[in-house]
Motif scaffolding. Structure first.
Motif, PDB file in Angstrom:
ATOM      1  N   GLY B 420     -11.062  84.224 -48.621  1.00  0.00           N
ATOM      2  CA  GLY B 420     -12.073  84.599 -47.634  1.00  0.00           C
ATOM      3  C   GLY B 420     -11.475  85.454 -46.534  1.00  0.00           C
ATOM      4  N   SER B 421     -12.252  85.625 -45.473  1.00  0.00           N
ATOM      5  CA  SER B 421     -11.835  86.547 -44.417  1.00  0.00           C
ATOM      6  C   SER B 421     -11.270  85.823 -43.209  1.00  0.00           C
ATOM      7  CB  SER B 421     -13.025  87.403 -43.997  1.00  0.00           C
ATOM      8  OG  SER B 421     -14.014  86.598 -43.389  1.00  0.00           O
ATOM      9  N   GLY B 422     -11.005  84.530 -43.342  1.00  0.00           N
ATOM     10  CA  GLY B 422     -10.509  83.750 -42.205  1.00  0.00           C
ATOM     11  C   GLY B 422      -9.068  84.084 -41.862  1.00  0.00           C
ATOM     12  N   ARG B 423      -8.718  83.907 -40.593  1.00  0.00           N
ATOM     13  CA  ARG B 423      -7.375  84.258 -40.144  1.00  0.00           C
ATOM     14  C   ARG B 423      -6.311  83.401 -40.823  1.00  0.00           C
ATOM     15  NH1 ARG B 423      -6.924  84.155 -34.003  1.00  0.00           N
ATOM     16  NH2 ARG B 423      -8.882  85.228 -34.331  1.00  0.00           N
ATOM     17  N   ILE B 424      -5.086  83.890 -40.792  1.00  0.00           N
ATOM     18  CA  ILE B 424      -3.964  83.210 -41.438  1.00  0.00           C
ATOM     19  C   ILE B 424      -3.467  82.098 -40.523  1.00  0.00           C
ATOM     20  CG2 ILE B 424      -1.542  83.512 -42.110  1.00  0.00           C
ATOM     21  CD1 ILE B 424      -2.341  86.267 -43.232  1.00  0.00           C
ATOM     22  N   ARG B 425      -3.415  80.876 -41.074  1.00  0.00           N
ATOM     23  CA  ARG B 425      -2.906  79.734 -40.310  1.00  0.00           C
ATOM     24  C   ARG B 425      -1.528  79.292 -40.809  1.00  0.00           C
ATOM     25  NH1 ARG B 425      -6.835  77.466 -37.228  1.00  0.00           N
ATOM     26  NH2 ARG B 425      -4.981  76.797 -36.113  1.00  0.00           N
ATOM     27  N   GLY B 426      -1.033  79.936 -41.871  1.00  0.00           N
ATOM     28  CA  GLY B 426       0.266  79.585 -42.408  1.00  0.00           C
ATOM     29  C   GLY B 426       0.391  80.083 -43.840  1.00  0.00           C
ATOM     30  N   ILE B 427       1.264  79.443 -44.613  1.00  0.00           N
ATOM     31  CA  ILE B 427       1.475  79.904 -45.986  1.00  0.00           C
ATOM     32  C   ILE B 427       1.756  78.704 -46.891  1.00  0.00           C
ATOM     33  CG2 ILE B 427       3.971  80.342 -45.654  1.00  0.00           C
ATOM     34  CD1 ILE B 427       3.488  82.959 -47.369  1.00  0.00           C
ATOM     35  N   TYR B 428       1.259  78.790 -48.134  1.00  0.00           N
ATOM     36  CA  TYR B 428       1.576  77.801 -49.158  1.00  0.00           C
ATOM     37  C   TYR B 428       2.906  78.194 -49.790  1.00  0.00           C
ATOM     38  CZ  TYR B 428      -3.421  76.587 -48.944  1.00  0.00           C
ATOM     39  OH  TYR B 428      -4.675  76.213 -48.534  1.00  0.00           O
ATOM     40  N   ALA B 429       3.926  77.315 -49.690  1.00  0.00           N
ATOM     41  CA  ALA B 429       5.249  77.682 -50.232  1.00  0.00           C
ATOM     42  C   ALA B 429       5.327  77.478 -51.736  1.00  0.00           C
ATOM     43  CB  ALA B 429       6.342  76.894 -49.543  1.00  0.00           C
ATOM     44  N   GLN B 430       4.297  76.905 -52.315  1.00  0.00           N
ATOM     45  CA  GLN B 430       4.200  76.833 -53.777  1.00  0.00           C
ATOM     46  C   GLN B 430       5.403  76.075 -54.369  1.00  0.00           C
ATOM     47  OE1 GLN B 430       1.277  78.580 -54.165  1.00  0.00           O
ATOM     48  NE2 GLN B 430       1.016  78.238 -56.336  1.00  0.00           N
ATOM     49  N   GLU B 431       5.808  75.009 -53.655  1.00  0.00           N
ATOM     50  CA  GLU B 431       6.934  74.139 -54.069  1.00  0.00           C
ATOM     51  C   GLU B 431       8.291  74.830 -54.020  1.00  0.00           C
ATOM     52  OE1 GLU B 431       6.356  71.028 -57.189  1.00  0.00           O
ATOM     53  OE2 GLU B 431       4.590  72.216 -57.668  1.00  0.00           O
ATOM     54  N   ASN B 432       8.341  75.998 -53.426  1.00  0.00           N
ATOM     55  CA  ASN B 432       9.623  76.701 -53.281  1.00  0.00           C
ATOM     56  C   ASN B 432      10.219  76.281 -51.938  1.00  0.00           C
ATOM     57  OD1 ASN B 432      11.652  78.581 -52.795  1.00  0.00           O
ATOM     58  ND2 ASN B 432      10.520  80.257 -53.783  1.00  0.00           N
ATOM     59  N   LEU B 433      10.941  75.168 -51.949  1.00  0.00           N
ATOM     60  CA  LEU B 433      11.383  74.573 -50.683  1.00  0.00           C
ATOM     61  C   LEU B 433      12.393  75.443 -49.943  1.00  0.00           C
ATOM     62  CD1 LEU B 433       9.789  72.130 -51.807  1.00  0.00           C
ATOM     63  CD2 LEU B 433      11.437  70.711 -50.559  1.00  0.00           C
ATOM     64  N   ALA B 434      13.171  76.196 -50.706  1.00  0.00           N
ATOM     65  CA  ALA B 434      14.175  77.060 -50.066  1.00  0.00           C
ATOM     66  C   ALA B 434      13.514  78.198 -49.294  1.00  0.00           C
ATOM     67  CB  ALA B 434      15.122  77.616 -51.116  1.00  0.00           C
ATOM     68  N   ALA B 435      12.291  78.525 -49.668  1.00  0.00           N
ATOM     69  CA  ALA B 435      11.583  79.602 -48.956  1.00  0.00           C
ATOM     70  C   ALA B 435      10.979  79.114 -47.643  1.00  0.00           C
ATOM     71  CB  ALA B 435      10.480  80.184 -49.848  1.00  0.00           C
ATOM     72  N   MET B 436      10.848  77.812 -47.497  1.00  0.00           N
ATOM     73  CA  MET B 436      10.091  77.296 -46.345  1.00  0.00           C
ATOM     74  C   MET B 436      10.717  77.628 -44.987  1.00  0.00           C
ATOM     75  SD  MET B 436       8.498  73.738 -47.897  1.00  0.00           S
ATOM     76  CE  MET B 436       7.491  73.364 -46.463  1.00  0.00           C
ATOM     77  N   PRO B 437      12.020  77.394 -44.796  1.00  0.00           N
ATOM     78  CA  PRO B 437      12.579  77.754 -43.479  1.00  0.00           C
ATOM     79  C   PRO B 437      12.508  79.250 -43.188  1.00  0.00           C
ATOM     80  CG  PRO B 437      14.291  76.887 -44.968  1.00  0.00           C
ATOM     81  CD  PRO B 437      12.991  76.696 -45.666  1.00  0.00           C
ATOM     82  N   ILE B 438      12.554  80.039 -44.237  1.00  0.00           N
ATOM     83  CA  ILE B 438      12.433  81.497 -44.047  1.00  0.00           C
ATOM     84  C   ILE B 438      11.036  81.823 -43.514  1.00  0.00           C
ATOM     85  CG2 ILE B 438      12.492  83.728 -45.239  1.00  0.00           C
ATOM     86  CD1 ILE B 438      14.324  82.276 -47.365  1.00  0.00           C
ATOM     87  N   PHE B 439      10.018  81.272 -44.167  1.00  0.00           N
ATOM     88  CA  PHE B 439       8.639  81.517 -43.714  1.00  0.00           C
ATOM     89  C   PHE B 439       8.431  80.991 -42.297  1.00  0.00           C
ATOM     90  CE2 PHE B 439       7.140  81.341 -48.399  1.00  0.00           C
ATOM     91  CZ  PHE B 439       7.347  82.700 -48.542  1.00  0.00           C
ATOM     92  N   GLU B 440       9.029  79.845 -42.010  1.00  0.00           N
ATOM     93  CA  GLU B 440       8.865  79.287 -40.661  1.00  0.00           C
ATOM     94  C   GLU B 440       9.392  80.251 -39.609  1.00  0.00           C
ATOM     95  OE1 GLU B 440      10.678  75.484 -41.381  1.00  0.00           O
ATOM     96  OE2 GLU B 440       8.837  74.733 -42.335  1.00  0.00           O
ATOM     97  N   ALA B 441      10.513  80.853 -39.892  1.00  0.00           N
ATOM     98  CA  ALA B 441      11.075  81.824 -38.945  1.00  0.00           C
ATOM     99  C   ALA B 441      10.168  83.047 -38.821  1.00  0.00           C
ATOM    100  CB  ALA B 441      12.467  82.239 -39.410  1.00  0.00           C
ATOM    101  N   TRP B 442       9.659  83.519 -39.961  1.00  0.00           N
ATOM    102  CA  TRP B 442       8.830  84.735 -39.939  1.00  0.00           C
ATOM    103  C   TRP B 442       7.489  84.515 -39.239  1.00  0.00           C
ATOM    104  CZ3 TRP B 442       9.532  86.492 -45.768  1.00  0.00           C
ATOM    105  CH2 TRP B 442      10.847  86.955 -45.946  1.00  0.00           C
ATOM    106  N   LEU B 443       6.957  83.294 -39.370  1.00  0.00           N
ATOM    107  CA  LEU B 443       5.636  83.030 -38.762  1.00  0.00           C
ATOM    108  C   LEU B 443       5.725  82.689 -37.283  1.00  0.00           C
ATOM    109  CD1 LEU B 443       3.639  81.020 -41.469  1.00  0.00           C
ATOM    110  CD2 LEU B 443       3.553  83.464 -40.943  1.00  0.00           C
ATOM    111  N   LYS B 444       6.923  82.291 -36.814  1.00  0.00           N
ATOM    112  CA  LYS B 444       7.045  81.815 -35.439  1.00  0.00           C
ATOM    113  C   LYS B 444       6.466  82.804 -34.420  1.00  0.00           C
ATOM    114  CE  LYS B 444      10.213  79.166 -32.592  1.00  0.00           C
ATOM    115  NZ  LYS B 444      11.603  78.987 -32.175  1.00  0.00           N
ATOM    116  N   PRO B 445       6.679  84.122 -34.565  1.00  0.00           N
ATOM    117  CA  PRO B 445       6.100  85.044 -33.575  1.00  0.00           C
ATOM    118  C   PRO B 445       4.571  85.158 -33.655  1.00  0.00           C
ATOM    119  CG  PRO B 445       7.837  86.108 -34.877  1.00  0.00           C
ATOM    120  CD  PRO B 445       7.534  84.818 -35.538  1.00  0.00           C
ATOM    121  N   PHE B 446       3.958  84.429 -34.588  1.00  0.00           N
ATOM    122  CA  PHE B 446       2.500  84.473 -34.712  1.00  0.00           C
ATOM    123  C   PHE B 446       1.863  83.105 -34.438  1.00  0.00           C
ATOM    124  CE2 PHE B 446       4.143  88.013 -37.165  1.00  0.00           C
ATOM    125  CZ  PHE B 446       3.388  89.057 -36.668  1.00  0.00           C
TER     126      PHE B 446
END
Lengths: 533, 533
Positions: B420-446
């Protein structure tokens, strides 16, 4: 929050208990029990609603379907053994009108089906017409001349684009203890003397502009006009347009379009695109001249010394035309009819006569009930000032003494149902404080099905006002809202499926019991002071 | 409740803080700031959405409008100076189809316009047809013979009546801290091995029955078929019917009708009434033979030693046909296009190549993205068992070793937007746990615009699954739901007006920043283990 609900509930029950105890208003629990048995376990209310809404369909005042509804209602009443079944005319309401189908299609810049339905009392197109869309801004009559020479063969978009308003509350709502408690508060009225003058002025300007626009569109050769539905989510709300009065300008065919499509056309026009539409409205006036409208009435005659006193119940049978008028007000009609059926079925032998009225012309300003009250009960003198005479009754100033008919003094009360199909949660006492303890006693046996509040406040916009206006006790019940104001009120979704059978059965039981007790009570219902003249 | 929100908020911020500190994942705040400036203050995202949804309209896979959308997207990408702008074919998808108008009208027992829209890949009527309605119950193939000889010249009502379900929650919803916190929970999967066999069996039976019904209706000379929309409140949800494959039975014209009207016809039929309808569907197949579908791709080339590595972003440009595919998925397309425009506008010079893909065939089973992944990245061997070959990819068992293309190892990650057209509230890491801290850093400025959660759970049903299925990092963002599932998903209300411009700007900024950081990072994104084979 739980605590608040409990407190509110306790307060409500305490109030009921105290008032009932003070009033010593008698309640015939044996009759209540019989009424509940018939209403809950042998209900015909949804059958009645189905015959009216799906068998007959929409019932615009003075349409052929409204005539059918009058005849059908007489048949039902006669079948149930009611007395004095008849129609009563109110004169010169206007012309009949109906429609069978409508379609709007965007041909350019690309193919797109558009969803719109005709406004009542606007002409049809006599087959499909094609033309370019044009957006206009008619805020005052002076705006019209800007469009002179620009509208021939065009389809005119009358309104501004309107942004989508997200629905942040549930469509479907029932009262809870907190919202019922809120109803107990009475707002002391502001002084509205200046307000009336302003409202009259605004009303006249609106009427004047609307008539000028209708004439202008015809003179200029516009093919049709489109306005935006005031609901979102693909809902069409298209009520009256044109004019119902013979001899007045009816304008061009006019349709109400869903916001999602209307806005799309407007954005294309704003970008300077050429928007070509094909449009058809199979609408027609069914009479060339104004004709009378009809209310249908029937009675369970009283017996004994109070037989010539009357308790009335009623609901309007007319509806708007884009759906089947199920919640507004097939539901009210079916409940009032069912209440009469129940009273016959349980063998009620009331002291006062119980008279049911199925009104017409309600949607055009309580016309049927207003005329009935004027003919039978009381009326203010017709204004001699022609400017006053032109005003609808809710804007007129009543000058002169109320003229009472003999039946005025023999009239006890009128009960109305017209706030959708939601169950009865109580009653608006309409500032008649002496009536409140009586209602509290009568409703007490229905606390277990949710009818718990008697509130002092006024409610308007439906036929009890025709009685209230001349100082007679006229009441409307407090009802659960369901999806009345969100989805169905005056829209294309006002259909049978949106009506809850359990709510209808509950309402029929309560109405039957309330009118029975009003008919049996020692005294007529107390009256409040006449409104200031 | 307030306390719970505060706790949840604190926990979320603590998690973000801790993970980011541990990962020391670099974030280029100067670039984030430039991206935000361009996205928030010089946005073109709604202009892009308007051109796609209202300029071009609905974009059924392989329809002429989808071809226009491919050409339009190439033009936009070229105008923004993107490289390697081109379409890529996926073969033998099926035939093209479109419709321009449809109408259904009850002629008897009384006049009533009925609201229905055609199902895709069903034939048109070649002008209006008239016939009696008949209700059928086709639960199994054995049921068909009961209707032999009874359907000639009839309009067939396929479904049972469905009671209205009151909307007791708001149509429009945003996440709150509580609902975001709920997303942090991962449900350990149940064993679904037996389940697959059951799902395959059910799928085959459904397909088999649907094809038998289509053939039967044609053989028996039925004029058309009507099914009930699975939404209430006058909303039409009519997706695919018939068959898109040349040579397969397409059946008779089939339309989806609003529940309020469908139920009304069904009740009349149940009462034994004769219901006569006039029906027209201006639908047509635009190709006689199966043809290829097309994805549109474009790039911002990388530079330096990682230039042949790729970060992808994408969304599906195809839509269903009854509205303009604004939330599903014009919104995703406009955001992904805007993210590319923003990156060009801020002068991004990524190390890895950033490639955007606007997929087609998503609505028919992720066909465009699935084919792209198979052609360029990796695929499981095609099953030799013809019964397996017939199954859609989500039901197939992948047997044999994954066949990797050279680009597989040079692929970093794919990011998708399609809820849908709703704003982004985060991301589904799709069980890729190693990606999670990376996404956390990237989303922090938002975090200040509401993007706060990185959740381990999987989400499906859109094109990132085509990547995930072959072990490549593929992600879909967590979005506010708005009125996606209530009003617009696959319905006639999926229009521009239901899209919130602020949400679109927010999403474009986040996507641009996330793909930029993925393209700049020292390493490709970590991969999770391949799904068990």
């Amino acid at each position: 929050m739980l605590k608040r609900y409990l407190l509110a509930a306790c307060t409500a029950f305490m109030l009921l208990g105290t008032a009932a105890a003070q009033s010593t208003e008698p309640v015939d629990l044996d009759m209540v029990s019989r009424i509940r048995q018939e209403a809950f376990h042998h209900s015909q209310v949804m059958q009645t609603l189905g015959e009216l809404t799906e068998g007959i369909g929409p019932r615009l005042t003075n349409s052929p379907a409204m005539d059918k509804a009058n005849a059908w209602a007489r048949g039902k009443f006669e079948g149930w053994g009611l007395a004095n079944v008849h129609d009563e005319a109110f004169e010169d309401f206007g012309r009949g009108w109906e429609f069978s189908q409508a379609s709007v299609e965007m041909l350019a810049p690309r193919a797109l089906p558009l969803f719109a339905l005709p406004k009542a009392w606007t002409p049809g197109t006599d087959g499909p017409v094609e033309g370019e869309a044009i957006a206009v801004a008619f805020k005052t009559k002076a705006d019209l001349e800007k469009y002179a020479g620009k509208l021939r063969g065009r389809i005119v978009f009358l309104d501004e684009l309107r942004a989508y308003k997200p629905g942040t509350e549930a469509d479907f709502q029932r009262h809870d203890e907190a919202s019922l408690e809120d109803l107990q508060e009475f707002a002391v009225p502001a002084d509205r003397r200046d307000d009336r003058a302003r409202r009259i002025k605004e009303y006249r300007e609106r009427q004047d502009l609307a008539q000028a626009v209708r004439r202008f569109l015809v003179e200029q050769g516009a093919l049709a006009a489109i306005s935006i539905s005031d609901r979102d989510n693909g809902i069409v709300r298209a009520t009256g347009g044109g004019s119902r009065k013979a001899g007045e300008a009816v304008g061009v065919p006019e349709l109400g379009m869903i916001a999602e499509h209307y806005n799309q056309v407007m954005r294309a026009l704003e970008e300077g695109q050429s928007v070509r539409l094909r449009l058809q409205a199979d609408s027609r006036f069914t009479t060339a001249e104004d004709r009378a409208g009809y209310n249908t009435l029937a009675e369970i005659p009283g017996s004994g010394p109070r037989a010539n006193e009357v308790v009335m119940l009623g609901a309007h049978m007319d509806s708007w035309h884009t759906a089947t008028g199920a919640a507004d007000n097939g539901a009210g009609v079916a409940v009032m009819m069912e209440a009469m059926r129940i009273l016959k079925a349980v063998g009620a032998r009331p002291r006062r006569t119980i008279r049911v009225a199925l009104w017409s012309g309600e949607e055009q300003g309580l016309v049927g009930s207003g005329d009935y009250v004027a003919q039978h009960l009381a009326a203010y003198p017709q204004p001699s000032d022609p400017a006053q005479k032109d005003l609808p009754s809710f804007l007129r100033e009543n000058r002169g003494a109320l003229q009472r008919k003999p039946a005025y003094d023999r009239f006890s009360a009128y009960f109305n149902l017209d706030n959708g199909s939601g169950r009865i949660r109580g009653i608006y006492a309409q500032e008649n404080l002496a009536a409140m303890p009586i209602f509290e006693a009568w409703l007490k046996p229905f606390a277990d099905v949710g009818a718990t509040v008697v509130v002092s406040r006024n409610t308007g916009s439906t036929d009890h006002i025709s009685f209230d206006r001349v100082g007679l006790p006229g009441f409307q019940f407090v009802q659960d809202r369901l999806d009345y104001s969100t989805n169905v009120h005056h829209t294309n979704l006002d259909t049978y499926d949106h009506v809850s059978p359990e709510d209808m059965k509950q309402a029929a039981a309560i109405v039957a019991s309330v009118v029975y007790h009003a008919a049996m009570r020692e005294q007529k219902l107390p009256r409040k002071a006449l409104p200031a003249q």
